[in-house]
Structure formats: C-alpha cells, structure tokens
Design an enzyme around this catalytic site. Structure first.
Site, short mmCIF file in Angstrom:
data_model
loop_
_atom_site.label_atom_id
_atom_site.label_comp_id
_atom_site.label_asym_id
_atom_site.label_seq_id
_atom_site.Cartn_x
_atom_site.Cartn_y
_atom_site.Cartn_z
N HIS A 94 -15.53 -40.59 11.73
CA HIS A 94 -14.55 -41.23 12.49
C HIS A 94 -13.40 -40.34 13.19
O HIS A 94 -13.01 -40.45 14.16
CB HIS A 94 -13.70 -42.16 11.48
CG HIS A 94 -12.69 -42.72 12.00
ND1 HIS A 94 -12.43 -44.11 12.46
CD2 HIS A 94 -11.42 -42.36 12.12
CE1 HIS A 94 -11.43 -44.34 12.47
NE2 HIS A 94 -10.66 -43.44 12.55
N GLU A 95 -13.20 -39.32 12.24
CA GLU A 95 -12.08 -38.18 12.70
C GLU A 95 -12.52 -37.36 13.84
O GLU A 95 -11.81 -37.02 14.65
CB GLU A 95 -11.70 -37.50 11.51
CG GLU A 95 -10.86 -38.32 10.12
CD GLU A 95 -9.61 -39.11 10.74
OE1 GLU A 95 -9.05 -38.61 11.68
OE2 GLU A 95 -9.58 -39.86 10.02
#
Length: 301
Positions: free
Chosen positions: A147-148
């Site tokens: 996600h990051e």
C-alpha cells in the site's frame, strides 16, 4: 496513512509567512491608485503559493523522520531478521512497482501504522511502527508495505503538492481581494491611499481561515489516493491480504491516535480522535468499511 498533518501544517505555516512577506513587500506591485490590479495579484499569489507548497514537499521526508522518531534501517547491516525481511520485501515490491528502493525505517508506536513520504518516487521513505511489526502476520505486513509503495509509485506526494500549490494561490488571492474590499468599505480607505494596518491584519487572518476551509479540497484528494493505494496494495500483495490488513487495523481505531498531528495525512490508519472531530468533509481517510467494500469490487486475485 496518517491524516493531513506534516505536509499541511508545514504548508500552512509557510503560506502564512509567504502572505506576510507578500503583504509587506509586494503591495506596490498589485495595489495602484485605482485599487487592485487583479492580473498582477493572481500571478504573484500563484508564485508565492507554489513556493509554499514546494517547500513543504521538499521538507516532507526530513520532517517525517523528526516528528515520528523514525530510525532508518542500514541496508548493508540489518540488525535482526525482522529488519532483513523488511528490506527484502520493500526491495521486491519496489522493483515490481517500477521505482527505486526507498529508505526503510521503523518508528516507535504501540499503534499499528505505517507511512510513505518523499519529494520524488525514486527518493522516498517507507516506515512502519513497532506495533505493526509485533501484531501483523507477514502477509498482512506485506500488504501494508505494498500500500505504501503504491503511494510512492502513484506520485501522490507530488500531486498533493501541485493541488496544494493551486489552493494556496487562490487562498492568498481571495484573502487580498476580500481584505481590500473590507479596508475600503469598512475602514474607509480612499483610492489614493495606501493600504493601512487593518488591511494587513485582515489578509493575515483570512489567509489562515481560507487556508483551513480550502483544505477540504486537499482532504478529498487524500481520501481518493487511499483507494488508489489500496488497489496498488491488492495488486502487489493480494486482495485478501490487503483486506485482512485493513480489518486488523480497524480493531485499533478505538485506540488513541499516537501519530503526530503533522504526520496523520501519510499514515495507513487513524486512531480514535480525542475531543472534537471535524465533519467528514475534512477527513483524510475513507472509513475502513468503505475501503474494504471498494476492494471487494476490485477485479484482482
């Protein structure tokens, strides 16, 4: 992704300072005998507004390290298996996403959280909390890292800076238009008179007020980018792993938020707010339920 803190707080501070400088030294370039020169004012505000936003962008990684206490992992000498696994996983995900390996760090926090920041997708920082490492399994942790990495690969920080720069420009522009109107019609300044102290005070206050109100636009983009990063996480690490990570984070939303206010925009999760909470218009994140529902609609394994 920690709510809209580091970037917006730094940006608001720079915006106010830029507004003061503009009011003190730039008045003659847009104030004439006939009143405001709107064309000159708009150009000047655009330049000053973008400068404030870009300063915030270039300071973001340094500020993130300072405000969260992030300790970087030496890529050549990880101290334990957890650090080694983090480096290997981030390297693999970064390669798949087509970006350079970011710096990887760990910050002290019981709350499970993570963030990514940096002025360039090839010069970024990805950090996770100590609590996240302790309570998530490797599939969930990998999804959070994906996600990051998605935030970085999507260029969210640069896009946010451009949006904020345009917002800054219009905040400064309308603050001075309204300030000039009040100075003339309330304080009675004549066309042949220079702006008085009332004008400077009014524009300074309006810079702050309009800046807070206009942040709703930036908040909207922040919510939108969370969906995009969730999708990137699902495609890089698997949809079920991404959903599982979000559901685990949901269990911690009742915990007090331990992220510094300056970093909340960039975190993956928000803890429970203490005291007054702003309306949904000013939320930087969709709810976990909304994010999970969007993932269920995603066509990926």
């Amino acid at each position: 992704m920690m709510r809209i803190g580091l970037f917006l707080l730094t940006n608001l501070a720079v915006l106010v300072v830029a507004g003061i400088i503009l009011s003190l030294f730039g008045v003659g370039s847009y104030h004439g005998a006939g009143g405001l020169n709107l064309g000159n004012l708009l150009v000047i505000c655009f330049v000053f507004g973008m400068v404030g936003s870009l300063v915030s962008l270039f300071m973001s990684k340094w500020m993130a390290k300072k405000t969260t206490g992030t300790e970087l992992i030496d890529p050549n000498a990880p101290r334990n298996q957890a650090e080694s696994w983090l480096l290997q996983t981030v390297a693999e995900l970064s390669q798949r996403a087509g970006i350079n390996m970011p710096e990887v760090g760990i910050f002290p926090s019981y709350q499970s959280n993570a963030f990514a920041t940096g002025w360039n997708k090839n010069d970024a920082l990805v950090a996770v909390s100590s609590g996240l490492l302790e309570r998530m399994n490797k599939d969930e942790l990998r999804a959070v890292l994906a996600h990051e990495i998605g935030h970085v690969a999507n260029g969210d920080m640069v896009t946010l800076a451009l949006i904020q720069g345009v917002v800054n420009a219009f905040v400064m522009f309308f603050a001075r238009v309204v300030g000039d109107f009040i100075d003339r019609n309330v304080f009675g300044r004549q066309d042949n008179e220079a702006p008085g102290m009332g004008y400077f005070i009014i524009t300074m206050v309006l810079d702050i007020v309009f800046g807070i109100l206009a942040s709703a636009i930036v908040m909207w983009f922040s919510r939108y980018r969370e969906y995009r990063a969730d999708e990137a996480g699902a495609r890089l690490a698997g949809k079920q792993a991404m959903i599982s990570a979000l559901l685990r984070l949901q269990a911690e939303t009742e915990l007090p938020d331990q992220m510094p206010k300056e970093m909340k925009a960039f975190a993956i999760a928000e803890g429970k707010e203490q005291g007054f909470s702003l309306a949904a218009l000013f939320q930087t994140h969709p709810t976990i339920e909304q994010r999970v529902a969007a993932l269920h609609q995603l066509d990926c394994p």
